[in-house]
Scaffold this motif. Structure first.
Motif, PDB file in Angstrom:
ATOM      1  N   SER A 236     -21.986 -18.287  10.517  1.00  0.00           N
ATOM      2  CA  SER A 236     -22.141 -19.442  11.056  1.00  0.00           C
ATOM      3  C   SER A 236     -22.202 -20.601  10.118  1.00  0.00           C
ATOM      4  CB  SER A 236     -22.611 -19.545  12.471  1.00  0.00           C
ATOM      5  OG  SER A 236     -22.388 -18.633  13.389  1.00  0.00           O
ATOM      6  N   TYR A 237     -23.180 -20.628   9.604  1.00  0.00           N
ATOM      7  CA  TYR A 237     -23.842 -21.559   8.531  1.00  0.00           C
ATOM      8  C   TYR A 237     -22.971 -21.770   7.416  1.00  0.00           C
ATOM      9  CZ  TYR A 237     -26.361 -23.598   4.579  1.00  0.00           C
ATOM     10  OH  TYR A 237     -26.918 -24.138   3.411  1.00  0.00           O
ATOM     11  N   GLN A 238     -22.364 -20.710   6.754  1.00  0.00           N
ATOM     12  CA  GLN A 238     -21.428 -20.748   5.608  1.00  0.00           C
ATOM     13  C   GLN A 238     -20.141 -21.181   6.239  1.00  0.00           C
ATOM     14  OE1 GLN A 238     -22.424 -20.102   2.554  1.00  0.00           O
ATOM     15  NE2 GLN A 238     -24.359 -19.348   2.974  1.00  0.00           N
ATOM     16  N   ARG A 239     -19.720 -20.752   7.366  1.00  0.00           N
ATOM     17  CA  ARG A 239     -18.496 -21.413   7.835  1.00  0.00           C
ATOM     18  C   ARG A 239     -18.662 -22.973   7.896  1.00  0.00           C
ATOM     19  NH1 ARG A 239     -18.434 -19.220  12.380  1.00  0.00           N
ATOM     20  NH2 ARG A 239     -18.974 -20.747  13.509  1.00  0.00           N
ATOM     21  N   ARG A 240     -19.535 -23.344   8.441  1.00  0.00           N
ATOM     22  CA  ARG A 240     -19.498 -24.868   8.665  1.00  0.00           C
ATOM     23  C   ARG A 240     -19.637 -25.455   7.293  1.00  0.00           C
ATOM     24  NH1 ARG A 240     -22.933 -23.132  13.107  1.00  0.00           N
ATOM     25  NH2 ARG A 240     -24.710 -23.020  11.943  1.00  0.00           N
ATOM     26  N   VAL A 241     -20.397 -24.959   6.277  1.00  0.00           N
ATOM     27  CA  VAL A 241     -20.612 -25.695   4.977  1.00  0.00           C
ATOM     28  C   VAL A 241     -19.198 -25.442   4.486  1.00  0.00           C
ATOM     29  CG1 VAL A 241     -21.296 -25.137   2.548  1.00  0.00           C
ATOM     30  CG2 VAL A 241     -22.888 -24.910   4.538  1.00  0.00           C
ATOM     31  N   ARG A 242     -18.363 -24.507   4.473  1.00  0.00           N
ATOM     32  CA  ARG A 242     -17.060 -24.554   3.912  1.00  0.00           C
ATOM     33  C   ARG A 242     -16.182 -25.547   4.419  1.00  0.00           C
ATOM     34  NH1 ARG A 242     -17.595 -18.928   4.393  1.00  0.00           N
ATOM     35  NH2 ARG A 242     -16.273 -18.852   6.288  1.00  0.00           N
TER      36      ARG A 242
ATOM     37  N   LEU B 145     -27.054 -26.020   8.651  1.00  0.00           N
ATOM     38  CA  LEU B 145     -27.940 -24.949   8.945  1.00  0.00           C
ATOM     39  C   LEU B 145     -28.588 -25.216  10.373  1.00  0.00           C
ATOM     40  CD1 LEU B 145     -29.615 -22.649   7.701  1.00  0.00           C
ATOM     41  CD2 LEU B 145     -31.153 -24.417   7.107  1.00  0.00           C
ATOM     42  N   GLN B 146     -28.475 -26.568  10.875  1.00  0.00           N
ATOM     43  CA  GLN B 146     -29.196 -26.814  12.220  1.00  0.00           C
ATOM     44  C   GLN B 146     -27.845 -26.886  13.356  1.00  0.00           C
ATOM     45  OE1 GLN B 146     -32.106 -27.008  12.888  1.00  0.00           O
ATOM     46  NE2 GLN B 146     -32.677 -26.529  10.851  1.00  0.00           N
ATOM     47  N   ASN B 147     -26.867 -26.080  13.095  1.00  0.00           N
ATOM     48  CA  ASN B 147     -25.643 -25.990  13.806  1.00  0.00           C
ATOM     49  C   ASN B 147     -24.692 -27.369  14.055  1.00  0.00           C
ATOM     50  OD1 ASN B 147     -26.066 -23.139  14.347  1.00  0.00           O
ATOM     51  ND2 ASN B 147     -27.646 -23.531  15.867  1.00  0.00           N
ATOM     52  N   TYR B 148     -24.893 -28.272  13.262  1.00  0.00           N
ATOM     53  CA  TYR B 148     -24.051 -29.456  13.266  1.00  0.00           C
ATOM     54  C   TYR B 148     -22.536 -29.350  12.729  1.00  0.00           C
ATOM     55  CZ  TYR B 148     -28.222 -31.794  15.614  1.00  0.00           C
ATOM     56  OH  TYR B 148     -29.075 -32.646  16.340  1.00  0.00           O
ATOM     57  N   ASN B 149     -21.693 -29.867  13.152  1.00  0.00           N
ATOM     58  CA  ASN B 149     -20.505 -29.887  12.396  1.00  0.00           C
ATOM     59  C   ASN B 149     -20.456 -31.033  11.506  1.00  0.00           C
ATOM     60  OD1 ASN B 149     -19.312 -27.671  13.505  1.00  0.00           O
ATOM     61  ND2 ASN B 149     -19.064 -28.915  15.468  1.00  0.00           N
ATOM     62  N   VAL B 150     -20.244 -30.969  10.208  1.00  0.00           N
ATOM     63  CA  VAL B 150     -20.233 -32.038   9.297  1.00  0.00           C
ATOM     64  C   VAL B 150     -18.802 -32.173   8.491  1.00  0.00           C
ATOM     65  CG1 VAL B 150     -21.299 -32.980   7.053  1.00  0.00           C
ATOM     66  CG2 VAL B 150     -22.693 -31.441   9.058  1.00  0.00           C
TER      67      VAL B 150
END
Length: 253
Positions: free
Chosen positions: A53-59, A123-128
């Motif tokens: 999930s973290y890697q997905r949000r980073v992408r 990392l803290q589950n926020y969408n950026v």
């Protein structure tokens, strides 16, 4: 009856599906009981899922590069600025939907710090969402041309943290300035916006041209915002000077 692999596949437990055979051997050799074995398997599955999930949000954030807070040197700043930066690292401003304005000349670490915060927020589950200011205006124009402006704006309104990098390096025409004003103003109360800029507020008119629009935008963005003055000597130049000195020393040897 389903096999372990089939059940894990249906339950979307990829770690268990791929590793259950050697895990059974390992747990047996260690003498774990059923509860201990299940605890370890499920803990690892949760960690794997969180990492994906973290890697997905980073992408999805589309950072221009990967930068981390651990590599950011705060010692070059005065204690007051360091205290502000430490407060931002808590990410409470995202929870409170507050804005952040990082002001500083080139090379003082604004982009590094903003990306580092963005990575931590992922990392803290926020969408950026990270975007360069001139590129954002281009995307806004394209959205208008394709009659997708409302949809584009709604998508960004759902982002917890929007990072607009390098505001002020290029000026906008009237239409571009108005689109950016519309987007940023519309995010008020919906999510946090972080802006890195080389211009103090009194010089934003150089970028937006229209004094009334500039004043209105500053009022909205700066209201209850964290404004951090990072102006000072470029530590990129310090690093370059240090590298040149090291190279010269090696040549002398």
């Amino acid at each position: 009856m389903l096999t372990i692999a089939e059940a894990a596949n249906e339950l979307k437990l990829p770690y268990l599906k791929e590793n259950y055979q050697h895990l059974l051997l390992e747990y047996t050799s260690r003498g774990l009981d059923l509860e201990e074995a299940l605890t370890e398997i499920l803990t690892e599955e949760v960690e794997q899922r969180r990492n994906r999930s973290y890697q997905r949000r980073v992408r999805q954030a589309k950072f221009s590069q990967k930068k981390y807070l651990m590599d950011f040197d705060e010692k070059v700043f005065k204690e007051g600025v360091r205290q502000q930066l430490r407060e931002l690292k808590t990410l409470n401003f995202i929870q409170e939907k507050q804005n952040v304005i990082l002001i500083g000349n080139p090379g003082t670490g604004k982009t590094h710090f903003s990306i580092g915060l963005g990575m931590e927020a992922c990392l803290q589950n926020y969408n950026v969402q990270f975007v360069n200011a001139p590129n954002l205006v281009i995307e806004l124009r394209e959205a208008v041309t394709q009659s997708q402006f409302y949809r584009f704006k709604q998508r960004l309104n759902k982002v917890d943290l929007l990072i607009v990098d390098e505001l002020g390096y290029l000026s906008f025409d009237e239409a571009g300035a108005e689109l950016l004003f519309n987007l940023l103003s519309n995010r008020m109360g919906k999510g946090s916006t972080m802006i890195t800029t080389n211009l103090t507020f009194d010089r934003w008119q150089e970028c937006f041209k229209d004094p009334n629009l500039t004043g209105a935008l500053v009022d909205r963005l700066a209201f209850k915002a964290h404004v951090v003055d990072m102006r000072g000597e470029s530590y990129r130049m310090k690093q370059t000077s240090a590298w040149k000195e090291a190279q010269a020393s090696q040549k002398e040897v």
